[in-house]
Design a protein around this motif. Structure first.
Motif, PDB file in Angstrom:
ATOM      1  N   UNK A 101      -7.057 -41.075 -21.408  1.00  0.00           N
ATOM      2  CA  UNK A 101      -6.459 -40.094 -20.762  1.00  0.00           C
ATOM      3  C   UNK A 101      -6.390 -39.908 -19.510  1.00  0.00           C
ATOM      4  N   UNK A 102      -5.433 -40.026 -18.574  1.00  0.00           N
ATOM      5  CA  UNK A 102      -5.411 -39.728 -17.156  1.00  0.00           C
ATOM      6  C   UNK A 102      -4.246 -39.011 -16.606  1.00  0.00           C
ATOM      7  N   UNK A 103      -4.481 -38.640 -15.460  1.00  0.00           N
ATOM      8  CA  UNK A 103      -3.321 -37.748 -14.848  1.00  0.00           C
ATOM      9  C   UNK A 103      -2.729 -38.490 -13.723  1.00  0.00           C
ATOM     10  N   UNK A 104      -1.424 -38.792 -14.085  1.00  0.00           N
ATOM     11  CA  UNK A 104      -0.562 -39.372 -13.056  1.00  0.00           C
ATOM     12  C   UNK A 104       0.301 -38.661 -12.323  1.00  0.00           C
ATOM     13  N   UNK A 105       0.173 -37.888 -11.397  1.00  0.00           N
ATOM     14  CA  UNK A 105       1.135 -37.006 -10.514  1.00  0.00           C
ATOM     15  C   UNK A 105       1.206 -35.954 -11.683  1.00  0.00           C
ATOM     16  N   UNK A 106       2.353 -35.539 -11.904  1.00  0.00           N
ATOM     17  CA  UNK A 106       2.693 -34.337 -12.852  1.00  0.00           C
ATOM     18  C   UNK A 106       2.570 -34.749 -14.475  1.00  0.00           C
ATOM     19  N   UNK A 107       2.414 -35.956 -14.724  1.00  0.00           N
ATOM     20  CA  UNK A 107       2.175 -36.821 -15.916  1.00  0.00           C
ATOM     21  C   UNK A 107       0.781 -36.944 -16.607  1.00  0.00           C
ATOM     22  N   UNK A 108       0.621 -36.503 -17.767  1.00  0.00           N
ATOM     23  CA  UNK A 108      -0.525 -36.729 -18.699  1.00  0.00           C
ATOM     24  C   UNK A 108      -0.261 -38.235 -19.329  1.00  0.00           C
ATOM     25  N   UNK A 109      -1.167 -39.225 -18.920  1.00  0.00           N
ATOM     26  CA  UNK A 109      -0.731 -40.559 -19.627  1.00  0.00           C
ATOM     27  C   UNK A 109      -1.826 -40.632 -20.662  1.00  0.00           C
ATOM     28  N   UNK A 110      -1.429 -41.129 -21.918  1.00  0.00           N
ATOM     29  CA  UNK A 110      -2.426 -41.295 -23.082  1.00  0.00           C
ATOM     30  C   UNK A 110      -2.226 -42.732 -23.387  1.00  0.00           C
ATOM     31  N   UNK A 111      -3.470 -43.623 -23.139  1.00  0.00           N
ATOM     32  CA  UNK A 111      -3.513 -45.191 -23.460  1.00  0.00           C
ATOM     33  C   UNK A 111      -4.527 -45.195 -24.476  1.00  0.00           C
ATOM     34  N   UNK A 112      -4.155 -46.529 -25.186  1.00  0.00           N
ATOM     35  CA  UNK A 112      -4.921 -47.107 -26.023  1.00  0.00           C
ATOM     36  C   UNK A 112      -5.129 -46.354 -27.597  1.00  0.00           C
ATOM     37  N   UNK A 113      -4.393 -45.564 -27.773  1.00  0.00           N
ATOM     38  CA  UNK A 113      -4.110 -44.492 -28.909  1.00  0.00           C
ATOM     39  C   UNK A 113      -4.056 -45.657 -30.281  1.00  0.00           C
ATOM     40  N   UNK A 114      -5.152 -45.670 -31.025  1.00  0.00           N
ATOM     41  CA  UNK A 114      -4.985 -46.501 -32.186  1.00  0.00           C
ATOM     42  C   UNK A 114      -4.970 -48.025 -31.744  1.00  0.00           C
ATOM     43  N   UNK A 115      -5.101 -48.337 -30.491  1.00  0.00           N
ATOM     44  CA  UNK A 115      -5.233 -49.670 -29.962  1.00  0.00           C
ATOM     45  C   UNK A 115      -3.702 -50.152 -29.774  1.00  0.00           C
ATOM     46  N   UNK A 116      -2.853 -49.171 -29.429  1.00  0.00           N
ATOM     47  CA  UNK A 116      -1.390 -49.452 -29.154  1.00  0.00           C
ATOM     48  C   UNK A 116      -1.382 -49.761 -27.859  1.00  0.00           C
ATOM     49  N   UNK A 117      -0.513 -50.487 -27.342  1.00  0.00           N
ATOM     50  CA  UNK A 117      -0.424 -50.979 -26.106  1.00  0.00           C
ATOM     51  C   UNK A 117       0.774 -49.739 -25.312  1.00  0.00           C
ATOM     52  N   UNK A 118       1.376 -49.120 -26.210  1.00  0.00           N
ATOM     53  CA  UNK A 118       2.160 -48.000 -25.640  1.00  0.00           C
ATOM     54  C   UNK A 118       1.702 -47.006 -24.828  1.00  0.00           C
ATOM     55  N   UNK A 119       2.124 -46.532 -23.626  1.00  0.00           N
ATOM     56  CA  UNK A 119       1.545 -45.617 -22.951  1.00  0.00           C
ATOM     57  C   UNK A 119       2.405 -44.303 -23.449  1.00  0.00           C
ATOM     58  N   UNK A 120       1.796 -43.197 -23.659  1.00  0.00           N
ATOM     59  CA  UNK A 120       2.414 -41.864 -23.903  1.00  0.00           C
ATOM     60  C   UNK A 120       2.314 -41.118 -22.810  1.00  0.00           C
ATOM     61  N   UNK A 121       3.644 -40.348 -22.369  1.00  0.00           N
ATOM     62  CA  UNK A 121       3.503 -39.408 -21.248  1.00  0.00           C
ATOM     63  C   UNK A 121       3.867 -38.309 -21.715  1.00  0.00           C
ATOM     64  N   UNK A 122       3.253 -37.396 -21.050  1.00  0.00           N
ATOM     65  CA  UNK A 122       3.666 -35.892 -21.397  1.00  0.00           C
ATOM     66  C   UNK A 122       3.658 -34.975 -20.022  1.00  0.00           C
ATOM     67  N   UNK A 123       4.590 -34.460 -19.615  1.00  0.00           N
ATOM     68  CA  UNK A 123       4.773 -33.666 -18.559  1.00  0.00           C
ATOM     69  C   UNK A 123       4.105 -32.300 -18.382  1.00  0.00           C
ATOM     70  N   UNK A 124       3.350 -32.057 -17.524  1.00  0.00           N
ATOM     71  CA  UNK A 124       2.769 -30.761 -17.274  1.00  0.00           C
ATOM     72  C   UNK A 124       3.636 -29.947 -17.064  1.00  0.00           C
TER      73      UNK A 124
END
Length: 186
Positions: A101-124
């Motif tokens: 989990x990283x913060x990119x600007x105003x978005x929280x980015x969730x990577x490697x969830x269950x080994x998936x390549x998809x990046x989940x983004x949640x806006x603060x």
């Protein structure tokens, strides 16, 4: 059965200013200011003296009586928000693939969830700040003045890591709220 008068009072602590104008409440304190509109409820909302608010509801049925306590709780949460603020702690739970989990600007980015390549983004949401805990592994802290924005951001992060099409008893991976409440006073 209608209740003739339901009334509650809220105490205003020192250092907090509350303004009420036609059920539009604004609260100012050391951490900032919050405003909220209660025009959808039919009740008398007025300031009594300098340090209390009175909420009156005349000839109400059961459903309308429930709104009295709800509005009082909302105003209490606004007062706590501008004096202490709210802190939600979230922990990462995974069995094999470590969640990144990283913060990119105003978005929280969730990577490697269950080994998936998809990046989940949640806006603060407005007024919510993100901090990665230094002392505890796999934990993030979300803080802010408005309890609705802080809790809604946490809910969106938790719902973005829902496991689909698998047995939920076995796949417990995700990001969950582990602790919540007002920021403890030093």
């Amino acid at each position: 059965m209608k209740t003739v008068l339901a009334s509650r009072t809220i105490d205003i602590p020192e250092g907090v200013e509350v303004e009420i104008k036609s059920r539009f409440v604004s609260v100012k304190g050391p951490r900032g200011s919050l405003t909220r509109d209660f025009k959808h409820t039919d009740m008398d909302l007025r300031k009594v003296g300098k340090n209390s608010i009175r909420l009156d509801l005349w000839f109400a049925n059961r459903k309308q009586l429930a709104c009295v306590r709800t509005v009082c709780s909302h105003i209490d949460n606004m007062i706590v928000g501008v004096t202490r603020g709210f802190l939600y702690k979230m922990r990462f739970v995974y069995s094999h693939f470590p969640i990144n989990v990283t913060l990119n600007g105003e978005d929280v980015e969730i990577r490697n969830f269950l080994g998936e390549k998809r990046v989940r983004k949640v806006k603060l949401l407005d007024g919510v700040s993100y901090v990665r805990s230094a002392d505890v592994k796999d934990q993030i802290e979300l803080t802010g003045n408005d309890i609705a924005n802080v809790s809604l951001t946490c809910a969106q992060i938790q719902q973005s890591t829902n496991v689909r099409k698998k047995d939920l008893r076995k796949f417990l991976d995700g990001i969950y709220v582990s602790e919540k409440g007002a920021i403890p006073a030093e």
